[in-house]
Design a protein around this motif. Sequence first.
Motif: not given
Length: 401
Positions: A277-279, A291-292, A327-331
């Motif tokens: 993840l990049r913000v 970040v992971g 990046g990737r966000i999985e919920v």
Amino acid sequence: MSRDGVGAAPAASSETPPAIELRGIDKRFGAVHANRSIDLIVRRGHIHGIVGENGAGKSTLMSILYGFYQADSGDILVGGERVHIAESRDAIRHGIGMVHQHFMLVDVFTVVENVILGAEDGPLLRESVTRARRVLRELAEKYGLEVGPDAVVGDLPVGPQQRVEILKALYRNADILILDEPTGVLTPQEADHLFRVLARLRDEGKTIILITHKLREIMAITDRVSVMRQGQMVAHRATKETTPDELGELMVGRKVVTQISKQQKQPGEARLVVDGLRVRDAMGVERVKGVGFSVRAGEIVGIAGVSGNGQSELLAALSGIRRPVAGRIEVMGETLFPAAAFTPHVLAEHHLRHVPEDRQRMGLVTAFTATECMMLGDQSDPAYHGKLGILIDWQAVARDA
């Protein structure tokens, strides 16, 4: 006073009058009896802690001392003289300053503009600003309250904002400082820096009243401590003569278990997965850099770091407030980013909710009722609408609240 702590505040020395003395302070808000005949003595040149659970009446008592509220009965003495404090200007005139739990600052003003606001030397501000810069420089060197005078307050982290509040009080020549839950929004490092500042102020002869419910702070920094419970003052102690266990028992009226036994847990499958993840922040600066991590069912994951190292931007991205750049966000097993519809509402539908670090600015509308605030963001939910689907069914909202 008996060892159980019930009774009036200990008598002050006849030679040196106390900085503050409260006698029989009583205050009601309708059916709520917030302060019940409170007696309190705060000695000059001491750090005096006032502890109690939330709702014990601590902040109400100090708001009376600072002129925000008027007591229904009772007397206030400053330096041995009975005074009438009808508003905060009266308190300031008597050398009392207050740093509120929620800062009273104008976000779009600079530090120096906030400091002189209400304390200008005349209609032309140049002299006030020049004088304020000099005084701020002296205070920073003397007490370790460094903050850039031209910084816009809204751009500052909470630690420096709190320093601005202290500087405002000192600029107005406060000899008595009231701090209401001052570490509630601070990191441990910022809290330690605040304690060093308070120790310097005390060593210079300032009197400090510290309102808190954190016993670590009381034991670390105060000289004396008073305990409130359900609107009453139930005990006064020299800090070195008490313990956290005793104070905890006095606060709640029963034995308190301070050691918690934790059993080994077996976490389940991953509920939240973050990868690469990049913000970027509002200025375009990358704050989160690849970040992971994952959070599994039945697990608490902590993210630690000194304030300003990307935690706020990370949480803003995870809650859908700020869109990541990569990046990737999985919920709950479903990839929600990258996706076009990546919003707080979509995340909420996947059972991810966010409690912001500043609940007053981001989480609540303080003019709304608790029921109205609870519904914010869910006002379109069909469960909250009647048969026509137009008007809000407030009975349904109240039941959920």
